[in-house]
Design a protein around this motif. Structure first.
Motif, PDB file in Angstrom:
ATOM      1  N   PHE A 167       3.122 -13.269 -41.007  1.00  0.00           N
ATOM      2  CA  PHE A 167       2.887 -14.664 -41.367  1.00  0.00           C
ATOM      3  C   PHE A 167       3.882 -15.595 -40.691  1.00  0.00           C
ATOM      4  O   PHE A 167       4.115 -16.710 -41.149  1.00  0.00           O
ATOM      5  N   SER A 168       4.469 -15.134 -39.581  1.00  0.00           N
ATOM      6  CA  SER A 168       5.344 -16.016 -38.814  1.00  0.00           C
ATOM      7  C   SER A 168       4.507 -16.993 -38.003  1.00  0.00           C
ATOM      8  O   SER A 168       3.309 -16.813 -37.803  1.00  0.00           O
ATOM      9  N   GLU A 169       5.126 -18.052 -37.525  1.00  0.00           N
ATOM     10  CA  GLU A 169       4.420 -19.100 -36.787  1.00  0.00           C
ATOM     11  C   GLU A 169       3.846 -18.537 -35.493  1.00  0.00           C
ATOM     12  O   GLU A 169       4.476 -17.756 -34.798  1.00  0.00           O
ATOM     13  N   ALA A 182       2.616 -17.911 -45.789  1.00  0.00           N
ATOM     14  CA  ALA A 182       3.679 -18.142 -44.807  1.00  0.00           C
ATOM     15  C   ALA A 182       4.823 -18.917 -45.426  1.00  0.00           C
ATOM     16  O   ALA A 182       6.008 -18.636 -45.188  1.00  0.00           O
TER      17      ALA A 182
END
Length: 855
Positions: A167-169, A182
C-alpha cells in the motif's frame, strides 16, 4: 528535496502564524474545527512538508487556489492540515474576492467515477474554468494557483514490512478503500510537496485570444505533466507499461500499418482491428509494480529459506561491472519454474534493477498471471504463425523495451530442459532483439549468460515421466496448489553463475561492415542476419556451459551412474570422486567453472543426507548405491556437467577395449567424433583446441599413473583389467558411452537400410525405438538415451558435415564413409553392444550379416 523539521505541532503553528502575519497572508482561523473525519485521521498521519516553510513561495494579499493530483476526501483533509500547520490559507474555505459557487479553494485534476469499481477520469476541472471566467469579469483580481503533491507512504526502504509495501505510493490511482488502508499503514510517512504558485492573471494576459475553456484544458495538461515529473522524482519512474508503453506500441507506424492491413484483409473496420491490436498489446505487456516486487521479495525470502539451504552467486561482480551503459539481456539456462523467480530475487537483493521477463502465455493463469505481470513478466504465445497483427504488436512492444533501456530476461531454449542438458536454442527472441536494436541503435546491447545449478529439482519426477512417454501436464492453478507439497522437502543449495558477457556490436561488425545500413531500413532482411542469430545463440549456450558450478550431487551422479548397478564400494567411490574432482581443478574447463570445496568423504555424507544415495553395510566394506528411481533422477544432474569431462571421457573410452593405443590414434579419432560431441554438449573449443585439450588429458592420466607412456610418448598403455587404474578409466569412459551408442544407432540404422530408403522422420523413429529396446535390454537408467530431440540434432549435424543429404524423393542418402565409421566403432563399443544394435536395426534377412559385422 528539503527535510522536514520535527518540532511539535504547537511550535510549528506559532512559527507559521508569525510568518503569515509578517507577509500579509490571510491568517487561518486557529480554533476552526476541521470536522470529525479530520480528527479521526489526525492520529494516523504525520506530515512532512516540502519545503518546510512553503509560505515563502506565496505572494502576499493574493488569493490562493490549491491544485491536487487526485480527488479524494483524505487528500483534502491532509492538505488542510498541512496548510494549517504551515499558517497558509485553508483549502476548505472559498477563494477570497471571487463570487464563486465553490465552497473550497482547491480542485483535483483527476477524479474517480463510481464508488467501488470506478475508473479515473481526466479532463479540465470546472472549477478552473469558473475561476478564469471570474478573472475576466474582474480585471483587477488575481489568483495564485498552487500545485500540491501528496504522497502517502513513498517507495519504502528495504527494512519496511512487506504488507506495508503493498500500500505504498505508486502510479496507480487507487480506490477509496485502498487509500484508507494506505493511510492506516503508511500515513506516518506522508509527504506534502508545495510547488511554485502560478499567477492566473499572467496566464490570461499571455493567452493570445484563446477561450477560457480552451485555456483551462491547456493549463490542466501542463499541470499533469508537472505532477508526473514530481512523482517520478519522489517515488521513481512510472514502469507501468500499460500506461506508458501500450499507447506507444499502438501509435507506432508498423502497428498502424498492420492494423490497416488487417482491416482490409478481413473486411472489418479499422476501429475493430485497432481494438484487436490493443487486446494483443494488453495480453503481452508487463504491468511492473514496485510494491508487488518488494512484497514478492519478502515472500520469496521466506520461500527460499523454506526450500533451500543457500543461494550462491558466482562472478556477479564481473557482470555488474560490464552492465553500465548497456541494454542488458539476461539469457539463463532453463531448468525449473524457479529459475526466473530466483534470478529476479537475487538481482533485486543485490541492488540491481529487476529485468522484464519473457514468459509463456501458459503461465498467465488466474491470480498467478497478474502477480507475475506486476513482477515484470510479459507474455508471449508459443507460435506467432498465422497471426501477422499479433507478431507486429509483440515485435513493437519488445522494440519499445529495448529502446527505453529496460533490462530483459528470456530463455532461448524455448522450454525447460527435461534431461539436464542445454537444449538446442530457439532463436526467435534473439532475432527480435537484434532487429529492435537495429531500428534504434542508441544503447549497445549486452547478452549476459547465466548458469543455474540445483542439487534437487521440484519438477524432477514429472520430467522423468514426460521423457518416459507420459503427456506433459498442462499448467493450472489447481496444479500449482497441489505443488505446495514441495514445501515439505529440502532442495539443498542453488548456484547462479554469471558467464562471460557477449556484446552485440562486435558480432554485427564481424557479420557485415555495413550493418548500420540495415538499421536505416526497418524492413530490410539482410542475408547475414540468420547466420548471425545462429552464431549468437550457440555462443550464449557455450558461455553458459563455460560457467558451470559443480556441486556434490553433480560429482556423485557422474561417478555412480557410470557403474552397471549404480553402486560402488566406499573406498572405490572415494578414489573416483577424488580423481574426478582433481581433473576438474587441475585441468579447468574455463576460468569461470567453480567446483565444490567438499572433500570426497564430505560429498558422500552430503549425498546420504540429501537422500540421493544409500549405504549398504558389509563386512568387507560398505557399499554406496543409488536406487533405481534416484538413479534416473541423478542422470539429470550428471547431464548438467557432463560437458566438463567430455575430453577425459573420450581418452578413457579409447582404452575400454584396447590396452594399448597410439597417441596419434586417440587424437585422430577424437577429431572425427568431436563435431558431434561439440554440437550436443555446446563445447567451447574448435577441433584444434580439442586436440590440444586431449594432449593435456593424456599427460594428466600419465601423471596420475592411469596410463603409461612408451616410445617417447607415441604409445600409450593402461594397466590390466583388474588394475585400479583401469577401473578408474573405465568409470570415466562410461560417462559419455551412451552418446557414442546413440551415434552408432543412427549411423548403423542408416547404413543397414541403404541409400534413399529412409526419410529423416523415419530415421528418427527407428533410432528412438532402437534406443528404447536397448535401454530395456541393458537396464539403462537415463530416459534421455532415447530422446528423439538428441537423435534429431545428431542427424542435423550429419547434414551440416555433408555426410547425409536429402534427395529429390525426400529420402536420405549418405557418404559411404559412414560404413567405415560403423567398423571403427569397435574401438570404443563392446561387441555385445554393437551386436545388439545391429541386430535391432537390421532387416530380417540381414540378421546373419549383422552378426558378422559385429564380430
Amino acid at each position: 528535496m528539503s527535510k522536514a523539521s520535527r518540532g511539535s505541532a504547537a511550535t510549528i503553528n506559532t512559527m507559521t502564524f508569525a510568518t503569515a502575519s509578517a507577509e500579509g497572508l490571510p491568517q487561518p482561523r486557529p480554533g476552526r474545527a476541521v470536522g470529525l473525519l479530520g480528527r479521526l485521521l489526525e492520529p494516523w498521519v504525520r506530515i512532512k512538508r516540502d519545503p518546510v516553510e512553503p509560505g515563502a513561495l506565496f505572494k502576499p494579499d493574493v488569493p490562493v487556489c490549491y491544485v491536487i493530483e487526485r480527488n479524494g476526501l483524505s487528500d483534502a483533509l491532509i492538505l488542510d492540515r498541512a496548510c494549517r500547520e504551515a499558517g497558509l490559507p485553508s483549502p476548505l474555505q472559498p477563494i477570497d474576492g471571487l463570487n464563486l459557487r465553490r465552497r473550497r479553494s482547491m480542485f483535483a485534476l483527476t477524479r474517480r467515477d463510481g464508488v467501488v469499481f470506478g475508473r479515473a477520469r481526466k479532463r479540465a476541472p470546472d472549477t478552473l474554468t469558473q475561476i478564469l471566467d471570474a478573472l475576466e469579469r474582474q480585471p483587477e483580481a488575481d489568483v495564485q494557483l498552487v500545485p500540491v503533491s501528496i504522497y502517502v507512504g513513498r517507495a519504502p526502504s528495504r527494512d519496511t514490512g512487506w504488507f506495508r509495501v503493498l500500500f505504498s505510493e505508486n502510479w496507480v490511482m487507487v480506490g477509496r478503500f485502498r487509500r484508507l488502508l494506505a493511510l492506516l499503514l503508511n500515513g506516518r510517512a506522508t509527504i506534502v510537496h508545495f510547488s511554485e504558485p502560478v499567477s492566473l492573471r499572467q496566464v490570461l494576459a499571455e493567452r493570445g485570444g484563446e477561450s477560457t475553456e480552451r485555456l483551462g484544458r491547456k493549463i490542466a495538461r501542463v499541470l499533469r505533466t508537472h505532477f508526473r515529473r514530481i512523482r517520478a522524482a519522489v517515488i521513481g519512474p512510472d514502469l507501468s507499461h500499460r500506461r506508458t508503453v501500450v499507447d506507444s506500441v499502438l501509435n507506432a507506424e508498423p502497428v498502424r500499418e498492420a492494423i490497416a492491413a488487417t482491416a482490409s484483409k478481413e473486411k472489418i473496420s479499422e476501429a475493430k482491428a485497432w481494438r484487436r491490436a490493443q487486446g494483443f498489446a494488453m495480453e503481452v505487456a508487463a504491468d511492473y509494480s514496485h510494491p508487488v516486487v518488494r512484497s514478492a521479495s519478502f515472500l520469496l525470502s521466506w520461500f527460499w529459506n523454506k526450500l533451500y539451504d543457500g543461494i550462491a552467486m558466482h562472478h556477479f561482480d564481473k557482470a555488474r561491472a560490464a552492465a553500465p551503459g548497456h541494454e542488458v539481456i539476461y539469457v539463463p539456462c532453463h531448468r525449473s519454474h524457479a529459475d526466473y523467480l530466483l534470478m529476479s530475487y537475487q538481482l533485486h537483493s543485490s541492488g540491481v534493477v529487476v529485468p522484464h521477463i519473457a514468459a509463456g502465455v501458459n503461465l498467465n493463469l488466474p491470480v498467478i498471471g497478474p502477480i507475475l505481470r506486476r513482477g515484470g513478466a510479459f507474455f508471449l504465445r508459443r507460435s506467432f504463425r498465422g497471426n501477422a497483427l499479433y507478431s507486429v504488436v509483440f515485435n513493437e512492444y519488445l522494440a519499445q523495451l529495448v529502446d527505453r533501456g529496460v533490462p530483459l530476461e528470456y530463455f532461448i531454449e524455448g522450454g525447460r530442459s527435461r534431461t539436464g542438458r542445454l537444449l538446442a536454442p530457439r532463436a526467435g527472441m534473439l532475432a527480435m532483439t537484434i532487429r529492435a536494436f537495429l531500428r534504434a541503435p542508441r544503447r549497445p546491447v549486452l547478452f549476459q549468460p547465466v548458469y543455474i545449478g540445483y542439487e534437487k529439482l521440484m519438477e524432477g519426477k514429472s520430467y522423468i515421466g514426460e521423457l518416459s512417454g507420459k503427456p506433459k501436464e498442462k499448467e493450472s492453478l489447481l496444479g500449482l496448489l497441489r505443488a505446495t507439497k514441495v514445501l515439505r522437502q529440502r532442495y539443498g543449495h542453488v548456484a547462479l553463475s554469471f558467464g562471460e558477457p557477449i556484446e552485440l556490436t562486435p558480432m554485427l561488425e564481424q557479420a557485415s561492415a555495413d550493418w548500420r545500413q540495415a538499421a536505416a531500413d526497418p524492413d530490410a532482411k539482410p542475408e547475414w542476419m540468420n547466420p548471425l542469430v545462429d552464431r549468437l545463440a550457440e555462443r550464449i549456450q557455450v558461455n553458459i556451459n563455460a560457467t558451470a558450478d559443480v556441486n556434490p550431487i553433480n560429482l556423485l551422479a557422474l561417478v555412480l551412474l557410470s557403474t552397471p548397478k549404480h553402486a560402488m564400494a566406499e573406498a572405490d567411490l572415494l578414489a573416483q570422486l577424488e580423481l574426478t574432482k582433481a581433473l576438474l581443478v587441475e585441468l579447468p574447463y574455463s576460468d569461470r567453472v567453480t567446483v565444490t570445496a567438499q572433500t570426497p568423504a564430505e560429498i558422500i555424507a552430503y549425498g546420504e543426507k540429501m537422500g540421493w544415495i544409500g549405504r549398504v553395510s558389509h563386512a568387507l566394506g560398505d557399499v554406496l548405491r543409488a536406487e533405481d528411481e534416484q538413479a534416473v533422477l541423478l542422470s539429470y544432474f550428471r547431464n548438467n556437467v557432463l560437458h566438463l569431462i567430455a575430453d577425459a571421457a573420450w581418452v578413457a573410452a579409447c582404452f575400454l577395449n584396447n590396452r594399448r593405443m597410439s597417441r596419434a590414434s586417440v587424437l585422430r579419432l577424437g577429431r572425427i567424433i568431436y563435431p558431434f560431441i561439440r554440437g550436443e554438449l555446446f563445447l567451447r573449443w574448435d577441433e584444434e583446441g580439442f586436440a590440444e585439450r586431449l594432449q593435456g588429458v593424456v599427460d594428466f592420466f600419465v601423471g596420475r599413473g592411469l596410463l603409461e607412456s612408451q616410445g617417447e610418448g607415441r604409445l600409450l598403455e593402461r594397466g590390466p583389467g583388474q588394475d585400479d587404474g583401469a577401473f578408474q578409466l573405465k568409470t570415466l569412459a562410461r560417462s559419455l558411452m551412451q552418446a557414442y551408442e546413440r551415434y552408432y544407432i543412427a549411423i548403423a540404422a542408416l547404413v543397414k537400410s541403404g541409400q534413399g530408403t529412409l526419410s529423416a522422420g523415419a530415421l528418427e523413429s527407428t533410432c528412438t525405438t532402437t534406443a528404447q529396446r536397448l535401454s530395456l535390454v541393458h537396464e539403462l537408467s537415463a530416459p534421455e538415451f532415447f530422446d528423439k530431440a538428441l537423435f534429431r540434432g545428431f542427424i542435423q549435424r550429419l547434414r551440416e558435415r555433408k555426410l547425409v543429404w536429402t534427395n529429390e524423393a525426400g529420402t536420405l542418402e549418405f557418404d559411404p564413409v559412414l560404413g567405415e565409421v560403423v567398423k571403427d566403432a569397435r574401438v570404443i563399443l563392446s561387441r555385445e553392444v554393437r551386436h545388439s544394435i545391429l541386430k535391432i536395426t537390421a532387416a530380417p534377412d540381414d540378421k546373419d550379416a549383422a552378426s558378422q559385422a559385429a564380430a
